[in-house]
Design a protein around this motif. Structure first.
Motif, mmCIF file in Angstrom:
data_model
loop_
_atom_site.group_PDB
_atom_site.id
_atom_site.type_symbol
_atom_site.label_atom_id
_atom_site.label_comp_id
_atom_site.label_asym_id
_atom_site.label_seq_id
_atom_site.Cartn_x
_atom_site.Cartn_y
_atom_site.Cartn_z
ATOM 1 N N ASN A 77 -0.064 75.043 12.984
ATOM 2 C CA ASN A 77 -0.587 73.805 13.737
ATOM 3 C C ASN A 77 -0.179 72.494 12.892
ATOM 4 O OD1 ASN A 77 -1.897 75.844 15.252
ATOM 5 N ND2 ASN A 77 -3.823 75.413 14.219
ATOM 6 N N GLN A 78 -0.222 72.373 11.543
ATOM 7 C CA GLN A 78 0.033 71.023 11.066
ATOM 8 C C GLN A 78 1.356 70.763 11.094
ATOM 9 O OE1 GLN A 78 -2.876 69.588 9.980
ATOM 10 N NE2 GLN A 78 -1.598 67.711 10.355
ATOM 11 N N ALA A 79 2.238 71.467 11.040
ATOM 12 C CA ALA A 79 3.526 71.273 11.148
ATOM 13 C C ALA A 79 3.915 70.912 12.701
ATOM 14 C CB ALA A 79 4.393 72.429 10.856
ATOM 15 N N LEU A 80 3.132 71.339 13.648
ATOM 16 C CA LEU A 80 3.393 71.067 15.150
ATOM 17 C C LEU A 80 3.018 69.907 15.427
ATOM 18 C CD1 LEU A 80 2.365 74.390 16.932
ATOM 19 C CD2 LEU A 80 4.608 73.336 17.009
ATOM 20 N N LEU A 81 1.866 69.446 14.831
ATOM 21 C CA LEU A 81 1.144 68.223 15.127
ATOM 22 C C LEU A 81 1.964 67.368 14.297
ATOM 23 C CD1 LEU A 81 -2.614 68.769 14.632
ATOM 24 C CD2 LEU A 81 -1.259 67.868 16.692
ATOM 25 N N ASN A 82 2.618 67.397 13.068
ATOM 26 C CA ASN A 82 3.482 66.371 12.385
ATOM 27 C C ASN A 82 4.501 65.888 13.211
ATOM 28 O OD1 ASN A 82 1.373 66.031 10.542
ATOM 29 N ND2 ASN A 82 2.607 67.441 8.922
ATOM 30 N N ILE A 83 5.129 66.981 13.593
ATOM 31 C CA ILE A 83 6.511 66.667 14.376
ATOM 32 C C ILE A 83 6.121 66.142 15.472
ATOM 33 C CG2 ILE A 83 8.378 67.818 15.476
ATOM 34 C CD1 ILE A 83 8.203 70.257 13.315
ATOM 35 N N ALA A 84 5.237 66.506 16.156
ATOM 36 C CA ALA A 84 5.182 65.982 17.602
ATOM 37 C C ALA A 84 4.613 64.517 17.458
ATOM 38 C CB ALA A 84 3.927 66.583 18.351
ATOM 39 N N LEU A 85 3.430 64.125 16.578
ATOM 40 C CA LEU A 85 2.998 62.850 16.512
ATOM 41 C C LEU A 85 4.152 61.919 15.750
ATOM 42 C CD1 LEU A 85 0.487 61.188 16.655
ATOM 43 C CD2 LEU A 85 -0.099 61.750 14.247
ATOM 44 N N ALA A 86 4.946 62.455 14.849
ATOM 45 C CA ALA A 86 5.918 61.504 14.428
ATOM 46 C C ALA A 86 6.830 61.155 15.475
ATOM 47 C CB ALA A 86 6.634 62.437 13.304
ATOM 48 N N ALA A 87 7.389 62.244 16.271
ATOM 49 C CA ALA A 87 8.421 61.842 17.238
ATOM 50 C C ALA A 87 7.567 60.688 18.459
ATOM 51 C CB ALA A 87 8.716 63.244 18.030
ATOM 52 N N ALA A 88 6.320 61.042 18.631
ATOM 53 C CA ALA A 88 5.841 59.824 19.602
ATOM 54 C C ALA A 88 5.840 58.647 19.245
ATOM 55 C CB ALA A 88 4.431 60.410 19.852
ATOM 56 N N ARG A 89 5.118 58.335 17.665
ATOM 57 C CA ARG A 89 5.313 57.236 16.861
ATOM 58 C C ARG A 89 6.658 56.494 16.836
ATOM 59 N NH1 ARG A 89 -0.026 58.015 12.983
ATOM 60 N NH2 ARG A 89 -1.461 58.229 14.623
ATOM 61 N N LEU A 90 7.620 57.495 16.698
ATOM 62 C CA LEU A 90 8.885 57.257 16.375
ATOM 63 C C LEU A 90 9.553 56.510 17.542
ATOM 64 C CD1 LEU A 90 10.132 59.358 13.442
ATOM 65 C CD2 LEU A 90 9.951 57.069 13.399
ATOM 66 N N GLY A 91 9.065 56.793 18.750
ATOM 67 C CA GLY A 91 9.508 56.342 20.154
ATOM 68 C C GLY A 91 10.376 57.296 20.718
#
Length: 180
Positions: A77-91
């Motif tokens: 879960n944490q890796a999924l959230l970290n990757i998805a959130l980072a991708a979103a915030r990185l544009g």
């Protein structure tokens, strides 16, 4: 770790961007050597240092999201959230991130009990960024984790709403895991 430290220095913007680009290239080249948790930590550090304008960093985040989309059930879960959130915030383009978001929605139907409030807020941010039905987050509104229906029901509802010019929904996320 060096990316985190370099990001704390004043006036190191160019050096940080150059290091971020090199780190992204190297992480992509050596990706099979890393666990999903390791990769999520790398992309999170890049996000926290605001490397949104570094093409290699965006490519790295987009590539991770694309590759993770097909195996969300084997990623924590944490890796999924970290990757998805980072991708979103990185544009990263929402269309590129959307398949991963749908994969997360699928696995979170059975993992909801493991998500805390921070996880749920992060998941909601990803859903909103990707335009998934779930951006209303019935769980956060006190309607419970199952109020949005299954991901398949959500997709069907979204298709119906798009046919009628509407867009609403509900959902959640978090984890770690080794790549295969």
């Amino acid at each position: 770790n060096f990316c985190w430290a370099l990001g704390r220095l004043e006036g190191a913007g160019r050096e940080l961007a150059a290091f971020g680009a090199a780190a992204a290239r190297e992480a992509l080249r050596r990706e099979p050597e890393f666990s999903w948790q390791d990769l999520s930590g790398i992309v999170s550090a890049m996000m926290h240092n605001g490397l949104t304008r570094v093409g290699e960093v965006q490519e790295f985040a987009a590539t991770l999201a694309d590759r993770a989309a097909g195996c969300c059930d084997s990623i924590g879960n944490q890796a999924l959230l970290n990757i998805a959130l980072a991708a979103a915030r990185l544009g990263v383009d929402p269309g590129t991130l959307r398949p991963m978001a749908w994969g997360i929605a699928e696995v979170f139907t059975t993992r909801m009990h493991r998500l805390n409030d921070i996880d749920l807020r992060q998941w909601l941010e990803v859903q909103r960024y990707c335009g998934l039905p779930g951006a209303c987050s019935p769980h956060l509104a006190g309607q419970g984790p199952g109020a949005a229906g299954t991901p398949q029901q959500q997709r069907q509802q979204q298709q119906k709403q798009q046919q009628h010019g509407h867009n609403r929904g509900g959902g959640r996320v978090r984890g770690h895991g080794r790549r295969h």
